[in-house]
Design an enzyme around this catalytic site. Sequence first.
Site, short mmCIF file in Angstrom:
data_model
loop_
_atom_site.label_atom_id
_atom_site.label_comp_id
_atom_site.label_asym_id
_atom_site.label_seq_id
_atom_site.Cartn_x
_atom_site.Cartn_y
_atom_site.Cartn_z
N GLU A 261 0.81 -1.21 0.00
CA GLU A 261 0.00 0.00 0.00
C GLU A 261 0.85 1.27 0.00
O GLU A 261 1.75 1.42 0.82
CB GLU A 261 -0.92 0.00 1.23
CG GLU A 261 -1.72 1.26 1.43
CD GLU A 261 -2.68 1.53 0.30
OE1 GLU A 261 -2.77 2.70 -0.11
OE2 GLU A 261 -3.35 0.58 -0.16
N THR A 305 -6.07 2.67 -5.34
CA THR A 305 -5.87 1.23 -5.12
C THR A 305 -6.75 0.40 -6.03
O THR A 305 -6.32 -0.62 -6.58
CB THR A 305 -6.15 0.87 -3.65
OG1 THR A 305 -5.18 1.51 -2.81
CG2 THR A 305 -6.10 -0.63 -3.43
N HIS A 422 -1.00 3.47 4.71
CA HIS A 422 -1.98 4.29 4.00
C HIS A 422 -2.09 5.64 4.69
O HIS A 422 -2.01 5.73 5.91
CB HIS A 422 -3.35 3.59 4.00
CG HIS A 422 -4.34 4.18 3.05
ND1 HIS A 422 -4.88 5.44 3.21
CD2 HIS A 422 -4.92 3.68 1.92
CE1 HIS A 422 -5.73 5.69 2.23
NE2 HIS A 422 -5.77 4.63 1.44
N ASP A 481 1.10 0.03 -5.12
CA ASP A 481 -0.11 0.32 -5.89
C ASP A 481 -0.19 1.76 -6.41
O ASP A 481 -0.72 2.02 -7.48
CB ASP A 481 -1.37 -0.04 -5.10
CG ASP A 481 -1.52 0.77 -3.82
OD1 ASP A 481 -0.52 1.32 -3.32
OD2 ASP A 481 -2.65 0.84 -3.29
N HIS A 482 0.34 2.71 -5.64
CA HIS A 482 0.31 4.12 -6.07
C HIS A 482 1.22 4.93 -5.16
O HIS A 482 1.82 4.39 -4.22
CB HIS A 482 -1.11 4.69 -6.06
CG HIS A 482 -1.83 4.55 -4.75
ND1 HIS A 482 -1.56 5.33 -3.65
CD2 HIS A 482 -2.83 3.69 -4.36
CE1 HIS A 482 -2.35 4.98 -2.65
NE2 HIS A 482 -3.12 3.98 -3.05
#
Length: 696
Positions: A261, A305, A422, A481-482
Amino acid sequence: MNTALKKIRRGLNTKLGFFIFSVLLFAVKSYWAYKTKFNLGVKGGVQEFLLAFNTLPAAIILLGIALYFRGRLSYWLMSIINFLLSTWLFANILYYREFSDFITFNVIKGSGATSNNLGKSFLGIMRPSDFCVYLDVIVVILILLFHVLRVDMRYFKIRYAATITVIGFALFGVNLGMAEGNRSQLLTRTFDNNYIVKYLGLEAYTVYDGIKTTHNSAIKAQASKKDMAPVQRWIKKNYAGPNMQYYGKAKGKNIIIIHLESFQQFLIDYKVNGQEVTPNINKLYHSENTLSFDNFFHQVGQGKTADAEMMLENSLFGLPEGSAMVTDGTTNTFQSAPALLHQKLGYTTASFHGDVPSFWNRDNAYKSFGYDYFFSKEYYPTTKNGEIGYGMKDKIFLKDSVNYLDQLPQPFYAKLITVTNHYPYLLDKKNKTIDALKTGDDTVDPYVQTAHYLDQSVGELLNYLDKTGLRKNSVLVLYGDHYGISNNHQPAIAKLSGKKSVNNYDLAMFQKVPFMINMDGLQGGVNHTYGGEIDVLPTLEDLLGISSNKYIQFGQDLLSKQNKQIVPFRNGDWVTPKYTKYNGDYYYTKSGKQIKHLSKSQKVTVDRIQKWVTTDLGLSDKVMNGDLLRFYKLPGFKKVNKKEYSYNLKKALKKLKTDKKRKNSVRAQNGGKSTLDDYTTDAPELQNSTNRKFPK
């Protein structure tokens, strides 16, 4: 001087004067917000003028609605409209700070699928200055309440109100004409919402998005089989054949995907006060049995996500607005990795996520993807202080996931979605084992602490896989993911990069995320191929020995010698080994030197790349918006029947225990005993925890 003030006061005592006063206040406020709260990339006098000018048409049209009403009602209606517009601006400021984008109707539609903990996130990013968007509303209301100005009770003729409305639309026409002159095909070929707001304003963008959303719904209703023809031609033309050195090398192996994440590439080998932030992932990244890609970029849009998952499972881009998993995950037809692997190679497929199943509409989208199992929060024991932010803490989540992982019939395809790293990077003191950064940015500084915790969690999982021997028969796929740190934190990004400031090239390179494939006996090393998340599925398919030349997938095998190495970003920007385009600027990719004036040959090259990127994104959007895969018959593939899947706790556990292939599971090979005791964690929440029982 006194005479001038009296004339101004006299003018403000008329309804028209009060209206002009309100419009100007709203315009000034909007311009201030555009300049200070958003990163719109304004360049040159024309764009600067349009940024100021575009605040007027919408204000005149919308506040002008009040002029059609009489007396005090028109004054209060003007204030109410201003308040609603200010609230919309305020909401977009908060959303933009977190997601570097503006709110769309699809985001609103899908907000129920992502509402968990969003309130806490937004509370964490509010700044006192954000509330300045309400200053003009308060001023106007106080003026009315304390009778600073006289309410003009005279009848304002309808034809005058209509004239003002027409003036508003005429000004918008001028605005649009100038915008088109500076940015050709603004409304037809734009993938970046920043452009719409920069040129036309937030209110016009909202209307544009509403029309586009309605249009997309109509597209799906009108789509037909013939719409697949250009898509198939494009896919066939750009298919990259497999690298025979790697083709089929992972055949029959378990696939374990670890979703990192918000994990960015710069964290690899990064140190804080001499301490590695991610020592376990670093070791895996540099292993001789790991293929690591150091020019791998995230390509997500607003779905973040969810977009990453969409690309990972389908090699289809997320949408330019909202989340495709939310808007189309329930209804669209997909030919996804879980269903493909299950049907072609007999894989058992499962996704693991320590939060509610409805988040990002996973409970419905996963059925469309063909996941056999979805182990969400309800499948796990309750642990005191075991959750933070967006779900279960990673150490607890990964350990408890083993209870189901070891029951999956092999070969299996398992995706483990971590969440602790996150935003807003919350972590209790007892789990912090590395110093925070000292950039001076409260949002950025704790990022390395949650990343370090995630790394420790991954290390514990790797130890378990080694201890049980599961790793020898598995392919490990790790990917970020990002981004974790958005472009809105440029001073902090500069400090992280060891620079005084950053430009658009630096920001483009900052979008790199890790991607690595580890397997016992795999000929690894750091691979410099340029690629992104859209390329993951074709790469895995070739490693598994699956020929994907008939599949509707927009990525290319990263190991293929035919890979074009063009990396599209969701907004239409791109990176190639030679050139990079980001926020309207061009650079040499290797050196980072800006190309301020493209030569004739360079312009031909970048135009060709841009056309490729625009076509790739546009055709993927057509597949998604039109649900075109319902018209495409993939040889040897049976269309997924969503009714055959259930993630009901009792039904899923019963299915797991009665699966005919359960004799191939790790647990069965361990004499029917759970391997959970082979998992070691130092999670403080579990050290003295008792009565933790899995649901039955």
